[in-house]
Design a protein around this motif. Structure first.
Motif, mmCIF file in Angstrom:
data_model
loop_
_atom_site.group_PDB
_atom_site.id
_atom_site.type_symbol
_atom_site.label_atom_id
_atom_site.label_comp_id
_atom_site.label_asym_id
_atom_site.label_seq_id
_atom_site.Cartn_x
_atom_site.Cartn_y
_atom_site.Cartn_z
ATOM 1 N N SER A 1 0.830 -1.196 0.000
ATOM 2 C CA SER A 1 0.000 0.000 0.000
ATOM 3 C C SER A 1 0.858 1.237 0.000
ATOM 4 O O SER A 1 1.825 1.358 0.714
ATOM 5 C CB SER A 1 -0.905 0.012 1.243
ATOM 6 N N GLN A 2 0.471 2.235 -0.814
ATOM 7 C CA GLN A 2 1.213 3.472 -0.883
ATOM 8 C C GLN A 2 0.916 4.382 0.296
ATOM 9 O O GLN A 2 1.595 5.364 0.505
ATOM 10 C CB GLN A 2 0.870 4.215 -2.197
ATOM 11 N N GLN B 1 16.159 1.091 -7.835
ATOM 12 C CA GLN B 1 16.518 0.141 -8.889
ATOM 13 C C GLN B 1 15.425 -0.910 -9.088
ATOM 14 O O GLN B 1 15.107 -1.280 -10.230
ATOM 15 C CB GLN B 1 17.836 -0.553 -8.541
ATOM 16 N N LEU B 2 14.864 -1.400 -7.990
ATOM 17 C CA LEU B 2 13.813 -2.411 -8.097
ATOM 18 C C LEU B 2 12.578 -1.838 -8.793
ATOM 19 O O LEU B 2 11.958 -2.511 -9.623
ATOM 20 C CB LEU B 2 13.450 -2.938 -6.718
ATOM 21 N N TYR B 3 12.198 -0.617 -8.442
ATOM 22 C CA TYR B 3 11.068 0.021 -9.113
ATOM 23 C C TYR B 3 11.359 0.173 -10.608
ATOM 24 O O TYR B 3 10.499 -0.084 -11.459
ATOM 25 C CB TYR B 3 10.791 1.386 -8.505
ATOM 26 N N ALA B 4 12.582 0.610 -10.932
ATOM 27 C CA ALA B 4 12.947 0.803 -12.336
ATOM 28 C C ALA B 4 12.953 -0.522 -13.086
ATOM 29 O O ALA B 4 12.496 -0.613 -14.226
ATOM 30 C CB ALA B 4 14.316 1.478 -12.433
ATOM 31 N N ARG C 1 10.611 7.733 -9.744
ATOM 32 C CA ARG C 1 10.817 9.187 -9.827
ATOM 33 C C ARG C 1 10.321 9.887 -8.573
ATOM 34 O O ARG C 1 10.953 10.820 -8.081
ATOM 35 C CB ARG C 1 10.106 9.746 -11.056
ATOM 36 N N GLN C 2 9.188 9.419 -8.021
ATOM 37 C CA GLN C 2 8.645 10.053 -6.824
ATOM 38 C C GLN C 2 9.594 9.889 -5.646
ATOM 39 O O GLN C 2 9.821 10.832 -4.882
ATOM 40 C CB GLN C 2 7.275 9.449 -6.488
ATOM 41 N N VAL C 3 10.141 8.685 -5.493
ATOM 42 C CA VAL C 3 11.111 8.451 -4.415
ATOM 43 C C VAL C 3 12.315 9.376 -4.595
ATOM 44 O O VAL C 3 12.808 9.997 -3.644
ATOM 45 C CB VAL C 3 11.553 6.981 -4.403
ATOM 46 N N LEU C 4 12.786 9.490 -5.825
ATOM 47 C CA LEU C 4 13.949 10.324 -6.119
ATOM 48 C C LEU C 4 13.663 11.783 -5.798
ATOM 49 O O LEU C 4 14.463 12.472 -5.147
ATOM 50 C CB LEU C 4 14.318 10.163 -7.598
ATOM 51 N N TYR D 1 18.401 5.863 -12.427
ATOM 52 C CA TYR D 1 17.013 6.087 -12.832
ATOM 53 C C TYR D 1 16.948 6.599 -14.268
ATOM 54 O O TYR D 1 16.152 6.109 -15.089
ATOM 55 C CB TYR D 1 16.336 7.086 -11.897
ATOM 56 N N TYR D 2 17.788 7.583 -14.595
ATOM 57 C CA TYR D 2 17.753 8.147 -15.952
ATOM 58 C C TYR D 2 18.130 7.096 -16.997
ATOM 59 O O TYR D 2 17.526 7.017 -18.072
ATOM 60 C CB TYR D 2 18.696 9.347 -16.049
ATOM 61 N N GLN D 3 19.139 6.270 -16.689
ATOM 62 C CA GLN D 3 19.568 5.266 -17.672
ATOM 63 C C GLN D 3 18.469 4.241 -17.935
ATOM 64 O O GLN D 3 18.164 3.925 -19.083
ATOM 65 C CB GLN D 3 20.832 4.558 -17.195
ATOM 66 N N VAL D 4 17.881 3.724 -16.869
ATOM 67 C CA VAL D 4 16.870 2.683 -17.034
ATOM 68 C C VAL D 4 15.614 3.228 -17.710
ATOM 69 O O VAL D 4 14.897 2.485 -18.380
ATOM 70 C CB VAL D 4 16.537 2.046 -15.665
ATOM 71 N N SER D 5 15.366 4.534 -17.570
ATOM 72 C CA SER D 5 14.200 5.133 -18.233
ATOM 73 C C SER D 5 14.548 5.701 -19.601
ATOM 74 O O SER D 5 13.705 6.365 -20.229
ATOM 75 C CB SER D 5 13.597 6.234 -17.345
#
Length: 722
Positions: A137-138, A446-449, A458-461, A481-485
């Motif tokens: 849950s968020q 990393q896991l989210y990505a 992005r929100q965590v970042l 994050y930028y690389q994986v996206s």
């Protein structure tokens, strides 16, 4: 005296003062609301209240010395008493005061109803029917647990600023003792210490850490005498539940820690006492002080700080050879000083020496939690050692569940074993407890990505970047994050800044060089002397033999062989790749055990092995390698992974398995997720060569090349031709 009072009333000084006070209050309320809306710093409101208070005497003097007349403002002594209109002015002031009080009453009514609605809102909120049951849950941690506390770093009041490490160590030991109590939520060390040296409002700190109580205090050390002051504060109203001062000799520092911890627990409600603080192990006081200072340096995770920590721990052990915790931390520090971590020690030497220290700690105390965790770190880096690492780390956390490092390393080992969902549960739990602990934060992102959940990443970042905006590890996480996206130009900037800050950081070099490969910057990668990527970078520069020699050296060090194998495949060295596999490993199961690709990024390396067996006409081995690559990829999909690297690996398997239609669909998806491949290079990715001419592939390739060139232009590079 009565005459003075009557004169004050006649001149409306009292009414002017009352009107000024209520108007100042109204102005402060409006300013406070505006400050919250626009995120103004705390000093703005403090300055406003100070100015308003300082102006009150001037306003009262002005009301005494001057009078408002139909002709304007005049000195009171110049006004004829028979023509004075002070009574009319007083009536107007009455209306002003009554009006402001009515506004205040309306504000209080509105505020109480608004807060009531806010209090009721969480109970009325239901989970979206579209929300996956597998996702945590968020909003689960949005409500403050009344059984929660954060231990802020105690202030060093000693004359010597170098004693600050000791006050930090006392705070950390008390935090650890409280964290062992069942049902008590204790904010993590990194997040609590993020507010060190700041004069932020305690309510704001409590809100940021999502706790109901704060423990703060101070430490004064003079010679062998300690004075420790601690106070327990209720966040919502700032009420001091308890405070006490402890005067002790340095020899009693362990007893003081336990005494303070238990005193705090007594002050909390009886139902929080699910356990008792664990008593500290006795050690030589000077050795213990050096141990505390070393731990502060280890948290910094830089080569210089780790070297300093190693020296301090060696001194502590010289003073107290039976100090198990010091042996354990020396073992961990030695492992972290490996050339493949944060230092320059040869990897094999660092791990052998580190294990010796950990073994000594366990010989002194078989249940020593830090030593158990260190053994988990050690085995996690050994070929085929993941299951053993998980066992050690679980034993460590059973002994002391408060260890952030052990929990982080356990999640790493679970993810490397393919248990991605289990790792995510641990990451999110640890992040809720200690959001500013960089390893947890970075690995959670990393896991989210890897799962393709870029919005959550992005929100965590964005939430944490203000606290760590210029930190090298934050820059590394941002680049990841930028690389994986697929935002490779931004990733380049972040990785480059991180590398400039910590040029010896092995992990950063890996991510930076990978980004350089993806954007066709092969010379920059080769210049970084990154042995893992050197084979492919040099091969793409047409320095094939030089690159393959570098790849052999990398493999001999036990480093990941994926890019080396890719260079062999791209240069048609299939028999050489097969010879490497069959001379170094008993079978493919042994190879996969040493280099498991189960973290969510796909099994490209096993795909290169399958390709080599296909091109050397080894059908049985080809089928086994292909099936292992396919099974690994699909297991990662089942664990929730979905990213361009994984879909590239799945497209590779589809081509090798004779399904070009599936390969095209997967490549289209990978390109849409941000993948770039230098398909303009003559030998690159031969597995996809049969797709040339397929309209679907060419259209997807065109979009990908457009994306790649846009990133290259942003980096100031020439676009690649078709």
């Amino acid at each position: 005296m009565s005459g003075l009072f009557q004169e004050l009333k006649r001149r409306n000084v009292i009414k002017v003062g009352a009107a000024y006070v209520v108007l100042s209050w109204l102005l402060a309320q409006v300013a406070d609301l505006a400050a919250d809306t626009f995120g103004a710093p705390d000093w703005v409101m403090k300055m406003l209240v100070t100015v308003l208070a300082l102006l009150l005497p001037l306003v009262l003097f002005f009301a005494w010395a001057y009078e408002l007349t139909p002709e304007g403002i005049k000195k009171e002594q110049d006004v004829d008493r028979s023509q004075s209109i002070t009574h009319q002015t007083g009536r107007k002031l009455d209306f002003v005061i009554i009006g402001v009080l009515l506004i205040a009453l309306g504000y209080f009514v509105w505020e109480s109803r608004f807060e009531t609605r806010n209090d009721e809102a969480p109970a009325q909120t239901a989970a979206s029917p579209h929300e996956s049951a597998d996702k945590p849950s968020q909003t689960a941690d949005s409500e403050v647990d009344p059984k929660s506390i954060a231990v802020l770093p105690f202030v060093n009041m000693s004359p010597d600023p170098e004693q600050e490490y000791f006050s930090d160590g006392i705070s950390e030991e008390i935090l650890n003792a409280l964290a062992r109590v069942d049902d008590l939520k204790v904010a993590g060390r990194t997040s609590s210490f993020a507010f060190k040296g700041q004069s932020q409002d305690l309510k704001a700190i409590g809100k940021a850490l999502r706790v109901a109580h704060l423990l703060e205090g101070s430490v004064r050390k003079a010679g062998n005498t300690l004075r420790i002051t601690a106070q327990l504060i209720k966040v919502d109203d700032g009420f001091h539940l308890w405070s006490e001062t402890f005067d002790r000799e340095m020899d009693d520092v362990f007893a003081i820690q336990d005494e303070i911890s238990n005193a705090i627990l007594v002050q909390l409600k009886a139902r929080l006492l699910g356990g008792e603080a664990v008593a500290s192990k006795q050690a030589d006081p000077q050795a213990y002080a050096q141990y505390l200072l070393a731990k502060q340096r280890i948290y910094e995770r830089s080569q210089a700080s780790l070297e300093l920590a190693r020296g301090l721990l060696e001194q502590a052990i010289d003073k107290d050879p039976e100090f198990a915790a010091a042996h354990a931390q020396l073992g961990i520090t030695t492992l972290l000083l490996s050339a493949e971590q944060y230092g320059t020690l040869p990897h094999h030497d660092a791990y052998e020496r580190g294990r010796e220290h950990l073994g000594k700690a366990l010989e002194l105390d078989p249940t020593q939690a830090e030593a158990l965790a260190g053994m988990g770190l050690y085995h996690g880096d050994q070929p085929g050692g993941l299951d053993t690492a998980i066992d050690w780390l679980q034993r460590s956390l059973a002994s002391d569940p408060t260890q952030a490092n052990a929990s982080n390393w356990l999640a790493n080992a679970l993810r490397q074993s393919g248990r991605i969902r289990e790792a995510l549960v641990i990451r999110e739990r640890d992040f809720a407890r200690d959001p500013l602990y960089m390893p947890v934060f970075s690995n959670l992102l990393q896991l989210y990505a890897a799962a393709g959940e870029h919005d959550r990443a992005r929100q965590v970042l964005e939430d944490l970047k203000p606290y760590l905006h210029d930190d090298a590890n934050m820059l590394l996480t941002e680049g990841t994050y930028y690389q994986v996206s697929g935002q490779f130009a931004r990733a380049d900037l972040a990785f480059t800044k991180a590398h400039e800050k910590e040029p010896k950081n092995f992990v950063n070099r890996l991510w930076l060089c990978n980004n350089l490969i993806l954007t066709g910057q092969y010379q920059r990668c080769a210049d970084l002397d990154d042995s893992v990527h050197a084979a492919l970078a040099l091969s793409r520069l047409n320095r094939v033999e030089e690159g393959l020699i570098a790849g052999q050296k990398s493999l001999s060090k036990g480093q990941y062989p994926g890019w080396y194998f890719q260079a062999l495949v791209e240069n048609g060295r299939y028999p050489q790749l097969v010879q490497i596999i069959e001379s170094r490993w008993a079978d493919l199961a042994a190879f996969e055990n040493d280099f498991p690709e189960r973290q969510g990024w796909g099994a490209l390396t096993m795909g290169f092995v399958a390709e080599a067996y296909a091109r050397t006409d080894r059908p049985r081995q080809f089928s086994e390698a292909l099936e292992r690559a396919r099974a690994s990829n699909e297991a990662q999909v089942a664990e929730g992974a979905d990213n361009w690297s994984l879909n590239l690996a799945r497209a590779q398997v589809a081509m090798l398995g004779g399904d070009p239609d599936a390969a095209v669909r997967l490549l289209q998806r990978a390109f849409d997720q941000g993948l770039t491949l230098d398909l303009t290079h003559a030998t690159a990715w031969p597995v996809f060569a049969p797709l040339r001419g397929d309209p679907r592939f060419e259209a997807a390739r065109g979009r990908m090349l457009e994306h790649l060139n846009a990133e290259r232009v942003e980096l100031g590079l020439e676009p690649l031709s078709t």
